[in-house]
Write a protein that holds these residues in place. Structure first.
Motif, PDB file in Angstrom:
ATOM      1  N   ILE A  45       0.849  -1.186   0.000  1.00 16.75           N
ATOM      2  CA  ILE A  45       0.000   0.000   0.000  1.00 16.75           C
ATOM      3  C   ILE A  45       0.885   1.237   0.000  1.00 16.75           C
ATOM      4  CG2 ILE A  45      -0.272   0.092   2.517  1.00 16.75           C
ATOM      5  CD1 ILE A  45      -3.150   0.717   0.160  1.00 16.75           C
ATOM      6  N   THR A  46       0.472   2.246  -0.751  1.00 17.53           N
ATOM      7  CA  THR A  46       1.170   3.527  -0.798  1.00 17.53           C
ATOM      8  C   THR A  46       0.175   4.632  -0.441  1.00 17.53           C
ATOM      9  OG1 THR A  46       0.663   3.879  -3.130  1.00 17.53           O
ATOM     10  CG2 THR A  46       2.715   2.721  -2.632  1.00 17.53           C
ATOM     11  N   PRO A  47       0.661   5.807  -0.063  1.00 22.22           N
ATOM     12  CA  PRO A  47      -0.269   6.898   0.245  1.00 22.22           C
ATOM     13  C   PRO A  47      -1.169   7.271  -0.932  1.00 22.22           C
ATOM     14  CG  PRO A  47       1.894   7.421   1.098  1.00 22.22           C
ATOM     15  CD  PRO A  47       2.032   6.173   0.292  1.00 22.22           C
ATOM     16  N   SER A  48      -0.635   7.269  -2.130  1.00 25.32           N
ATOM     17  CA  SER A  48      -1.459   7.630  -3.289  1.00 25.32           C
ATOM     18  C   SER A  48      -2.530   6.581  -3.572  1.00 25.32           C
ATOM     19  CB  SER A  48      -0.591   7.854  -4.519  1.00 25.32           C
ATOM     20  OG  SER A  48       0.163   6.714  -4.811  1.00 25.32           O
ATOM     21  N   LYS A  49      -2.193   5.323  -3.403  1.00 23.66           N
ATOM     22  CA  LYS A  49      -3.160   4.236  -3.612  1.00 23.66           C
ATOM     23  C   LYS A  49      -4.275   4.300  -2.559  1.00 23.66           C
ATOM     24  CE  LYS A  49      -3.116  -0.763  -4.311  1.00 23.66           C
ATOM     25  NZ  LYS A  49      -2.298  -1.970  -4.293  1.00 23.66           N
ATOM     26  N   ALA A  57      -7.351  12.881   1.306  1.00 24.43           N
ATOM     27  CA  ALA A  57      -6.173  13.628   0.872  1.00 24.43           C
ATOM     28  C   ALA A  57      -4.924  12.769   1.060  1.00 24.43           C
ATOM     29  CB  ALA A  57      -6.046  14.913   1.678  1.00 24.43           C
ATOM     30  N   ILE A  58      -3.913  13.019   0.256  1.00 27.14           N
ATOM     31  CA  ILE A  58      -2.674  12.240   0.347  1.00 27.14           C
ATOM     32  C   ILE A  58      -1.987  12.478   1.686  1.00 27.14           C
ATOM     33  CG2 ILE A  58      -0.369  11.957  -0.640  1.00 27.14           C
ATOM     34  CD1 ILE A  58      -1.591  12.209  -3.369  1.00 27.14           C
ATOM     35  N   SER A  59      -2.061  13.702   2.207  1.00 26.98           N
ATOM     36  CA  SER A  59      -1.457  13.979   3.516  1.00 26.98           C
ATOM     37  C   SER A  59      -2.145  13.176   4.611  1.00 26.98           C
ATOM     38  CB  SER A  59      -1.521  15.473   3.825  1.00 26.98           C
ATOM     39  OG  SER A  59      -2.861  15.919   3.826  1.00 26.98           O
ATOM     40  N   THR A  60      -3.455  13.014   4.494  1.00 29.25           N
ATOM     41  CA  THR A  60      -4.193  12.193   5.454  1.00 29.25           C
ATOM     42  C   THR A  60      -3.783  10.734   5.331  1.00 29.25           C
ATOM     43  OG1 THR A  60      -6.067  13.698   5.278  1.00 29.25           O
ATOM     44  CG2 THR A  60      -6.499  11.544   6.245  1.00 29.25           C
ATOM     45  N   ALA A  61      -3.609  10.274   4.100  1.00 29.69           N
ATOM     46  CA  ALA A  61      -3.197   8.891   3.869  1.00 29.69           C
ATOM     47  C   ALA A  61      -1.808   8.641   4.456  1.00 29.69           C
ATOM     48  CB  ALA A  61      -3.209   8.581   2.378  1.00 29.69           C
ATOM     49  N   ASN A  83       6.913   8.752  -2.182  1.00 30.72           N
ATOM     50  CA  ASN A  83       5.890   7.709  -2.201  1.00 30.72           C
ATOM     51  C   ASN A  83       6.378   6.463  -1.460  1.00 30.72           C
ATOM     52  OD1 ASN A  83       3.363   6.841  -2.845  1.00 30.72           O
ATOM     53  ND2 ASN A  83       3.885   6.138  -4.886  1.00 30.72           N
ATOM     54  N   PRO A  84       6.311   6.475  -0.131  1.00 29.14           N
ATOM     55  CA  PRO A  84       6.767   5.299   0.614  1.00 29.14           C
ATOM     56  C   PRO A  84       5.852   4.100   0.364  1.00 29.14           C
ATOM     57  CG  PRO A  84       5.747   6.881   2.074  1.00 29.14           C
ATOM     58  CD  PRO A  84       5.817   7.521   0.730  1.00 29.14           C
ATOM     59  N   VAL A  85       6.445   2.913   0.426  1.00 28.38           N
ATOM     60  CA  VAL A  85       5.697   1.678   0.203  1.00 28.38           C
ATOM     61  C   VAL A  85       5.640   0.918   1.520  1.00 28.38           C
ATOM     62  CG1 VAL A  85       5.610  -0.497  -1.068  1.00 28.38           C
ATOM     63  CG2 VAL A  85       6.453   1.566  -2.202  1.00 28.38           C
ATOM     64  N   TYR A  86       4.441   0.547   1.925  1.00 29.35           N
ATOM     65  CA  TYR A  86       4.228  -0.219   3.154  1.00 29.35           C
ATOM     66  C   TYR A  86       3.702  -1.599   2.784  1.00 29.35           C
ATOM     67  CZ  TYR A  86       4.517   4.196   5.724  1.00 29.35           C
ATOM     68  OH  TYR A  86       4.948   5.378   6.256  1.00 29.35           O
ATOM     69  N   ILE A  87       4.055  -2.596   3.605  1.00 24.06           N
ATOM     70  CA  ILE A  87       3.520  -3.943   3.429  1.00 24.06           C
ATOM     71  C   ILE A  87       2.883  -4.374   4.730  1.00 24.06           C
ATOM     72  CG2 ILE A  87       5.128  -4.616   1.597  1.00 24.06           C
ATOM     73  CD1 ILE A  87       6.791  -6.067   3.719  1.00 24.06           C
TER      74      ILE A  87
END
Length: 91
Positions: A45-49, A57-61, A83-87
């Motif tokens: 999952i990424t903030p933009s996704k 909003a992306i800042s909220t994500a 765009n950090p990527v989280y798993i």
């Protein structure tokens, strides 16, 4: 003999009204529970996704993902500034 032109709201004004985004300070418990539930279905999952899936909003994500990382639900896989990527953490 000057005519005053009144501007009527067009399509752009209506589109802006329809798409309301949640403020960065309003992370509701319902949204948090919904995201936690849906995390089991994704590989990453990424903030933009997240922002596009939940209309936030992306800042909220970003804040939401950082909060989930602190809770131990997610793990930061790629610490990119933009765009950090989280798993999801494996249990």
């Amino acid at each position: 003999m000057s005519k005053e032109v009144e501007k009527k709201p067009g399509k752009q004004a209506k589109a802006k009204e329809e798409k309301k985004q949640v403020s960065a300070f309003e992370i509701s418990p319902e949204l948090l529970a919904k995201v936690k539930k849906d995390l089991s279905k994704v590989n990453y999952i990424t903030p933009s996704k997240l922002a596009s899936n939940y209309s936030i909003a992306i800042s909220t994500a970003r804040k939401l993902l950082k909060q989930l990382e602190k809770e131990g639900v997610l793990k930061l896989y790629s610490p990119s500034r933009r765009n950090p990527v989280y798993i999801p953490k494996q249990e």
